[in-house]
Design a protein around this motif. Structure first.
Motif, PDB file in Angstrom:
ATOM      1  N   MET A  41      32.572  31.955  69.451  1.00 13.40           N
ATOM      2  CA  MET A  41      33.443  32.826  69.088  1.00 13.40           C
ATOM      3  C   MET A  41      33.556  33.808  70.675  1.00 13.40           C
ATOM      4  O   MET A  41      33.821  34.095  71.541  1.00 13.40           O
ATOM      5  CB  MET A  41      32.546  33.660  68.945  1.00 13.40           C
ATOM      6  N   GLN A  42      35.327  33.335  70.632  1.00 11.22           N
ATOM      7  CA  GLN A  42      36.131  34.121  71.299  1.00 11.22           C
ATOM      8  C   GLN A  42      36.365  35.155  71.692  1.00 11.22           C
ATOM      9  O   GLN A  42      36.622  35.731  70.509  1.00 11.22           O
ATOM     10  CB  GLN A  42      37.652  33.494  71.388  1.00 11.22           C
ATOM     11  N   ILE A  43      36.971  36.308  72.389  1.00 12.17           N
ATOM     12  CA  ILE A  43      36.511  37.540  72.678  1.00 12.17           C
ATOM     13  C   ILE A  43      37.965  37.698  74.031  1.00 12.17           C
ATOM     14  O   ILE A  43      38.102  37.537  74.759  1.00 12.17           O
ATOM     15  CB  ILE A  43      35.098  38.063  73.285  1.00 12.17           C
TER      16      ILE A  43
ATOM     17  N   THR B 209      34.128  42.643  82.061  1.00 10.43           N
ATOM     18  CA  THR B 209      33.102  41.498  82.266  1.00 10.43           C
ATOM     19  C   THR B 209      31.938  42.327  81.004  1.00 10.43           C
ATOM     20  O   THR B 209      31.233  42.057  80.139  1.00 10.43           O
ATOM     21  CB  THR B 209      32.971  40.766  83.655  1.00 10.43           C
ATOM     22  N   TYR B 210      31.925  43.745  81.519  1.00 12.28           N
ATOM     23  CA  TYR B 210      30.428  44.428  80.776  1.00 12.28           C
ATOM     24  C   TYR B 210      30.970  44.416  79.356  1.00 12.28           C
ATOM     25  O   TYR B 210      29.976  44.579  78.803  1.00 12.28           O
ATOM     26  CB  TYR B 210      30.821  45.736  81.163  1.00 12.28           C
ATOM     27  N   PHE B 211      32.037  44.940  78.944  1.00  9.27           N
ATOM     28  CA  PHE B 211      32.272  45.214  77.681  1.00  9.27           C
ATOM     29  C   PHE B 211      32.288  43.994  76.256  1.00  9.27           C
ATOM     30  O   PHE B 211      31.473  43.725  75.857  1.00  9.27           O
ATOM     31  CB  PHE B 211      32.994  45.895  77.341  1.00  9.27           C
ATOM     32  N   ARG B 212      32.552  42.826  78.007  1.00 10.78           N
ATOM     33  CA  ARG B 212      32.572  41.533  76.514  1.00 10.78           C
ATOM     34  C   ARG B 212      30.877  41.099  76.241  1.00 10.78           C
ATOM     35  O   ARG B 212      30.450  40.625  75.250  1.00 10.78           O
ATOM     36  CB  ARG B 212      33.241  40.362  77.774  1.00 10.78           C
ATOM     37  N   GLU B 213      30.292  41.024  77.052  1.00 13.00           N
ATOM     38  CA  GLU B 213      28.344  40.575  77.722  1.00 13.00           C
ATOM     39  C   GLU B 213      27.768  42.145  76.810  1.00 13.00           C
ATOM     40  O   GLU B 213      27.576  40.989  75.175  1.00 13.00           O
ATOM     41  CB  GLU B 213      28.102  41.147  78.650  1.00 13.00           C
ATOM     42  N   VAL B 214      28.448  43.641  76.515  1.00 16.88           N
ATOM     43  CA  VAL B 214      27.721  44.013  74.747  1.00 16.88           C
ATOM     44  C   VAL B 214      28.836  43.473  73.650  1.00 16.88           C
ATOM     45  O   VAL B 214      27.947  43.331  72.325  1.00 16.88           O
ATOM     46  CB  VAL B 214      28.691  45.877  74.879  1.00 16.88           C
ATOM     47  N   ILE B 215      29.933  43.387  73.528  1.00 16.03           N
ATOM     48  CA  ILE B 215      31.012  42.674  72.231  1.00 16.03           C
ATOM     49  C   ILE B 215      29.963  41.500  72.137  1.00 16.03           C
ATOM     50  O   ILE B 215      29.405  41.016  71.002  1.00 16.03           O
ATOM     51  CB  ILE B 215      32.072  42.267  72.437  1.00 16.03           C
ATOM     52  N   THR B 216      29.618  40.360  72.502  1.00 21.03           N
ATOM     53  CA  THR B 216      28.994  39.038  72.691  1.00 21.03           C
ATOM     54  C   THR B 216      27.883  39.298  71.981  1.00 21.03           C
ATOM     55  O   THR B 216      27.581  39.135  70.722  1.00 21.03           O
ATOM     56  CB  THR B 216      28.861  38.242  73.981  1.00 21.03           C
ATOM     57  N   ASN B 217      27.293  40.121  72.573  1.00 17.72           N
ATOM     58  CA  ASN B 217      25.773  40.580  71.795  1.00 17.72           C
ATOM     59  C   ASN B 217      24.725  41.505  71.072  1.00 17.72           C
ATOM     60  O   ASN B 217      24.879  40.672  70.001  1.00 17.72           O
ATOM     61  CB  ASN B 217      24.893  41.232  73.174  1.00 17.72           C
ATOM     62  N   SER B 218      26.533  42.327  70.530  1.00 23.90           N
ATOM     63  CA  SER B 218      26.015  42.915  69.578  1.00 23.90           C
ATOM     64  C   SER B 218      26.145  41.826  68.239  1.00 23.90           C
ATOM     65  O   SER B 218      26.081  42.010  67.116  1.00 23.90           O
ATOM     66  CB  SER B 218      26.788  43.704  69.046  1.00 23.90           C
ATOM     67  N   LEU B 219      27.394  41.243  68.468  1.00 20.04           N
ATOM     68  CA  LEU B 219      27.367  40.523  67.320  1.00 20.04           C
ATOM     69  C   LEU B 219      27.314  38.673  66.963  1.00 20.04           C
ATOM     70  O   LEU B 219      27.953  37.819  66.322  1.00 20.04           O
ATOM     71  CB  LEU B 219      29.402  40.227  67.185  1.00 20.04           C
ATOM     72  N   LYS B 220      26.663  38.693  67.815  1.00 18.35           N
ATOM     73  CA  LYS B 220      25.808  37.053  68.140  1.00 18.35           C
ATOM     74  C   LYS B 220      25.277  36.099  67.268  1.00 18.35           C
ATOM     75  O   LYS B 220      25.455  35.649  66.467  1.00 18.35           O
ATOM     76  CB  LYS B 220      24.182  37.216  68.937  1.00 18.35           C
ATOM     77  N   ARG B 221      25.277  36.990  65.904  1.00 18.85           N
ATOM     78  CA  ARG B 221      24.352  36.939  64.340  1.00 18.85           C
ATOM     79  C   ARG B 221      26.170  36.696  63.657  1.00 18.85           C
ATOM     80  O   ARG B 221      25.551  35.643  62.700  1.00 18.85           O
ATOM     81  CB  ARG B 221      23.561  38.418  63.770  1.00 18.85           C
ATOM     82  N   PHE B 222      27.333  36.997  64.630  1.00 17.05           N
ATOM     83  CA  PHE B 222      28.013  36.240  63.282  1.00 17.05           C
ATOM     84  C   PHE B 222      28.860  35.044  64.012  1.00 17.05           C
ATOM     85  O   PHE B 222      30.114  34.724  63.288  1.00 17.05           O
ATOM     86  CB  PHE B 222      28.818  37.663  63.085  1.00 17.05           C
ATOM     87  N   GLU B 223      28.411  34.453  64.665  1.00 18.07           N
ATOM     88  CA  GLU B 223      29.627  33.942  66.101  1.00 18.07           C
ATOM     89  C   GLU B 223      30.046  32.256  64.893  1.00 18.07           C
ATOM     90  O   GLU B 223      30.229  31.798  65.428  1.00 18.07           O
ATOM     91  CB  GLU B 223      28.732  33.706  67.490  1.00 18.07           C
ATOM     92  N   ASP B 224      28.891  31.743  64.111  1.00 19.18           N
ATOM     93  CA  ASP B 224      29.265  30.886  63.446  1.00 19.18           C
ATOM     94  C   ASP B 224      30.414  31.242  62.534  1.00 19.18           C
ATOM     95  O   ASP B 224      30.784  29.933  62.003  1.00 19.18           O
ATOM     96  CB  ASP B 224      28.158  30.676  63.238  1.00 19.18           C
ATOM     97  N   LYS B 225      30.629  32.533  61.925  1.00 18.44           N
ATOM     98  CA  LYS B 225      31.678  32.656  60.647  1.00 18.44           C
ATOM     99  C   LYS B 225      32.953  33.257  61.536  1.00 18.44           C
ATOM    100  O   LYS B 225      33.660  33.536  60.630  1.00 18.44           O
ATOM    101  CB  LYS B 225      30.527  33.643  60.191  1.00 18.44           C
ATOM    102  N   VAL B 226      32.368  34.062  62.619  1.00 19.61           N
ATOM    103  CA  VAL B 226      34.160  34.898  63.278  1.00 19.61           C
ATOM    104  C   VAL B 226      34.068  33.780  64.176  1.00 19.61           C
ATOM    105  O   VAL B 226      33.718  33.367  65.377  1.00 19.61           O
ATOM    106  CB  VAL B 226      33.591  35.830  64.097  1.00 19.61           C
ATOM    107  N   THR B 227      35.722  33.482  64.216  1.00 22.64           N
ATOM    108  CA  THR B 227      36.423  32.491  64.881  1.00 22.64           C
ATOM    109  C   THR B 227      36.971  33.345  66.397  1.00 22.64           C
ATOM    110  O   THR B 227      36.436  32.937  67.705  1.00 22.64           O
ATOM    111  CB  THR B 227      37.095  32.169  64.815  1.00 22.64           C
ATOM    112  N   ARG B 228      36.944  34.484  66.044  1.00 19.62           N
ATOM    113  CA  ARG B 228      37.726  35.561  67.428  1.00 19.62           C
ATOM    114  C   ARG B 228      37.543  36.835  67.495  1.00 19.62           C
ATOM    115  O   ARG B 228      37.753  37.460  65.858  1.00 19.62           O
ATOM    116  CB  ARG B 228      39.212  35.447  67.400  1.00 19.62           C
TER     117      ARG B 228
END
Length: 104
Positions: free
Chosen positions: A1-3, A19-38
């Motif tokens: 998943m690209q951010i 960098t901080y917000f990228r980490e927060v977003i990645t952790n929050s949306l981790k369960r969707f990473e196989d379905k969301v491309t960007r």
């Protein structure tokens, strides 16, 4: 998943903040990473140098593989609160979208 994080001219896009917000977003949306491309995040200060209630805005757009993108927007008095609120909304929207896909 690209951010991708975008800010308007009234928000300082410091590398540390990004960098901080990228980490927060990645952790929050981790369960969707196989379905969301960007994920595209747009952060802005609508009143520029003036202060005011809910003048910070965050829009998060999720691009889902094989579907139209979905987006959620939140206004708050700080950038952090705007992003947190938009993240809550996009998680609910993605849950609803994927639940409907399972039902069909």
């Amino acid at each position: 998943m690209q951010i991708q994080i975008n800010t308007n001219n009234h928000v300082e896009g410091h590398e540390r903040m990004e960098t901080y917000f990228r980490e927060v977003i990645t952790n929050s949306l981790k369960r969707f990473e196989d379905k969301v491309t960007r994920i595209e995040v747009h952060v802005g200060d609508e009143n520029s140098h003036k202060s005011g209630d809910a003048d910070k805005k965050c829009t998060i757009e999720a691009r889902i593989a094989g579907m139209q993108p979905v987006a959620a927007t939140n206004h708050a008095n700080t950038i952090e609160k705007a992003i947190d609120g938009a993240l809550d909304k996009i998680k609910k929207l993605l849950d609803t979208t994927f639940d409907k896909m399972k039902a069909h």
